[in-house]
Scaffold this motif. Structure first.
Motif, PDB file in Angstrom:
ATOM      1  N   VAL B 138       0.856  -1.185   0.000  1.00  0.00           N
ATOM      2  CA  VAL B 138       0.000   0.000   0.000  1.00  0.00           C
ATOM      3  C   VAL B 138       0.891   1.235   0.000  1.00  0.00           C
ATOM      4  O   VAL B 138       1.761   1.376   0.864  1.00  0.00           O
ATOM      5  CB  VAL B 138      -0.915   0.032   1.248  1.00  0.00           C
ATOM      6  CG1 VAL B 138      -1.874   1.217   1.178  1.00  0.00           C
ATOM      7  CG2 VAL B 138      -1.684  -1.282   1.385  1.00  0.00           C
ATOM      8  N   CYS B 139       0.717   2.125  -0.973  1.00  0.00           N
ATOM      9  CA  CYS B 139       1.547   3.329  -1.071  1.00  0.00           C
ATOM     10  C   CYS B 139       0.737   4.552  -0.674  1.00  0.00           C
ATOM     11  O   CYS B 139      -0.390   4.729  -1.136  1.00  0.00           O
ATOM     12  CB  CYS B 139       2.015   3.527  -2.514  1.00  0.00           C
ATOM     13  SG  CYS B 139       3.000   2.165  -3.142  1.00  0.00           S
ATOM     14  N   SER B 140       1.322   5.412   0.152  1.00  0.00           N
ATOM     15  CA  SER B 140       0.664   6.681   0.477  1.00  0.00           C
ATOM     16  C   SER B 140       0.629   7.541  -0.784  1.00  0.00           C
ATOM     17  O   SER B 140       1.441   7.354  -1.686  1.00  0.00           O
ATOM     18  CB  SER B 140       1.438   7.395   1.577  1.00  0.00           C
ATOM     19  OG  SER B 140       2.629   7.949   1.044  1.00  0.00           O
ATOM     20  N   PRO B 141      -0.294   8.495  -0.841  1.00  0.00           N
ATOM     21  CA  PRO B 141      -0.383   9.353  -2.033  1.00  0.00           C
ATOM     22  C   PRO B 141       0.900  10.153  -2.284  1.00  0.00           C
ATOM     23  O   PRO B 141       1.170  10.536  -3.427  1.00  0.00           O
ATOM     24  CB  PRO B 141      -1.559  10.285  -1.705  1.00  0.00           C
ATOM     25  CG  PRO B 141      -2.367   9.549  -0.676  1.00  0.00           C
ATOM     26  CD  PRO B 141      -1.386   8.745   0.119  1.00  0.00           C
ATOM     27  N   THR B 142       1.718  10.386  -1.265  1.00  0.00           N
ATOM     28  CA  THR B 142       2.963  11.143  -1.466  1.00  0.00           C
ATOM     29  C   THR B 142       4.151  10.239  -1.789  1.00  0.00           C
ATOM     30  O   THR B 142       5.265  10.716  -1.991  1.00  0.00           O
ATOM     31  CB  THR B 142       3.305  11.968  -0.207  1.00  0.00           C
ATOM     32  OG1 THR B 142       3.350  11.069   0.902  1.00  0.00           O
ATOM     33  CG2 THR B 142       2.275  13.044   0.048  1.00  0.00           C
ATOM     34  N   THR B 143       3.920   8.947  -1.797  1.00  0.00           N
ATOM     35  CA  THR B 143       4.976   8.022  -2.235  1.00  0.00           C
ATOM     36  C   THR B 143       5.081   8.118  -3.756  1.00  0.00           C
ATOM     37  O   THR B 143       4.096   8.399  -4.436  1.00  0.00           O
ATOM     38  CB  THR B 143       4.618   6.594  -1.748  1.00  0.00           C
ATOM     39  OG1 THR B 143       4.850   6.533  -0.347  1.00  0.00           O
ATOM     40  CG2 THR B 143       5.437   5.518  -2.447  1.00  0.00           C
ATOM     41  N   ALA B 144       6.290   7.909  -4.283  1.00  0.00           N
ATOM     42  CA  ALA B 144       6.475   7.947  -5.738  1.00  0.00           C
ATOM     43  C   ALA B 144       5.497   6.979  -6.394  1.00  0.00           C
ATOM     44  O   ALA B 144       5.267   5.871  -5.879  1.00  0.00           O
ATOM     45  CB  ALA B 144       7.908   7.569  -6.093  1.00  0.00           C
TER      46      ALA B 144
END
Lengths: 253, 253
Positions: B138-144
């Motif tokens: 799961v990637c945060s919205p600020t992760t690339a």
């Protein structure tokens, strides 16, 4: 304003042949330059923006390294790293003394890189060595130059703290001292690292991700190990494999 | 020869906003395109050199994916990876269903990335997840963006095998099912990973190397761990830390 000769000298140091001829390498970026100065490694000169020179005046005075003012544009022009534009330093390449297997310690782990072509991986592996307290990394001549700007940058200052040597690996393996504990290599048919109680002594050889170890290096291994895979990725990159192997060597030490 | 519209479409897909609007992403390089086709992920079209299309004719027929011939120059022009010039594919972005903490399994480990800015690290972490059999990242919205060409390329095909979701992490942490085993995070004051017998269940959250976890994510941790340092490197990069932590979670499983 840098002179034309300086701009040319710095640009040339982007290439390995010029680094070897001048016995110098460049360190790019304010953070790395500061770590270089703090490491005590012999530094010839620092080129920095006015802001960098003012901010690090005490450090430059203490180390006695001459500094010259440069504009950000000049630093970007001669360097390889567009975002690191506050300083570049020229440092002396560590002296290349005659090196053989006889120099490897019996009571510590040394890393060797055979044919690791990506400079980012080489720098990252040097950083890992520094994290786990590995004192030396031996690079084969076909491994990416550890003193290239990309490798230096990826090492995050660790290349100033770990001994990095370029040497012929088969020759080194042929001259190991008697009683040398083990020459470890990654091999799919090797022992499961999780099943071993590893002692961090001897030599751990890492090869290229796509081609494995060259035959003349593989022939010198005395112990083989592998990282078990639970999922479906075909392989791990060599820096990841190094991280995992080092953690397994040092987990009880 | 590709049409101007195609060249433009492919170039646009280098940018996240266009990927989101078109619900498509590009996969660059022959090896990755072949892995995409073999993964069964929905692929819209393949653009390849004549040699690539001939060599992979059977695969294209079997998967029924339409293919169009392109020159190496065209592929280099629209892509980001100068050396991978034999093929580019356009694939469908996985459907963005409503996602919350309630979707996380209780009996497996899931990875979450908070603010990991380097696409190479994101791709490498997805590859590590695939190696250890972690089903979802799961990637945060600020992760690339994990579907950027660089991240896709660094994942070496693993992004086609691991479920990758972009979601708000604090929201996810607030909606975890009751009985959720643990939310792990790296923290210097946490327990030594080598001293724990870790079970690979729950959520492992990785943050940015330079800033650690954002406060609203750190607040949701229920367990903290750290990788002991024996040497002098200041830190490990986030992909290295992930490799070592995953190896510690799965070493007995």
């Amino acid at each position: 304003m840098l002179t034309k000769a300086t701009l040319r000298f710095l640009t040339d140091l982007q290439q390995r042949k010029h680094r070897l001829a001048a016995e110098r390498f460049v360190v790019e970026g304010a953070k790395s330059v500061i770590e270089l100065l703090e490491s005590g490694l012999r530094t010839e000169r620092v080129y920095g923006t006015r802001a960098f020179l003012v901010e690090n005046d005490w450090l430059l005075r203490r180390t006695g390294v001459p500094a010259e003012e440069a504009t950000s544009e000049e630093l970007v022009r001669v360097g390889s790293l567009v975002t690191n534009d506050a300083a570049i330093a020229v440092a002396e390449l560590p002296a290349v003394a005659a090196f053989s297997g006889a120099h490897l310690p019996l009571d510590a782990l040394t890393l060797a890189l055979a044919d690791v072509r990506d400079p980012g991986n080489v720098g990252t592996i040097i950083r890992l060595a520094d994290w786990y307290g590995v004192a030396a990394v031996v690079c084969s001549p076909t491994t990416a130059d550890p003193f290239s700007p990309k490798a230096v940058s990826a090492s995050m200052g660790s290349i100033f703290r770990v001994s990095v040597v370029v040497a012929d690996l088969p020759e080194m393996l042929a001259t190991l001292p008697s009683g040398f504990p083990a020459v470890w290599g990654a091999d799919l048919s090797g022992a499961d690292v999780h099943s071993l109680a590893l002692e961090p002594v001897g030599l751990l050889v890492l090869g290229s991700e796509s081609h494995g170890l060259p035959p003349d290096v593989a022939a010198g291994l005395t112990a083989r190990l592998h990282i078990p895979r639970r999922g479906r990725a075909e392989s791990l990159n060599v820096a990841m494999a190094t991280a995992i192997l080092l953690d397994n060597f040092y987990r009880s030490h």
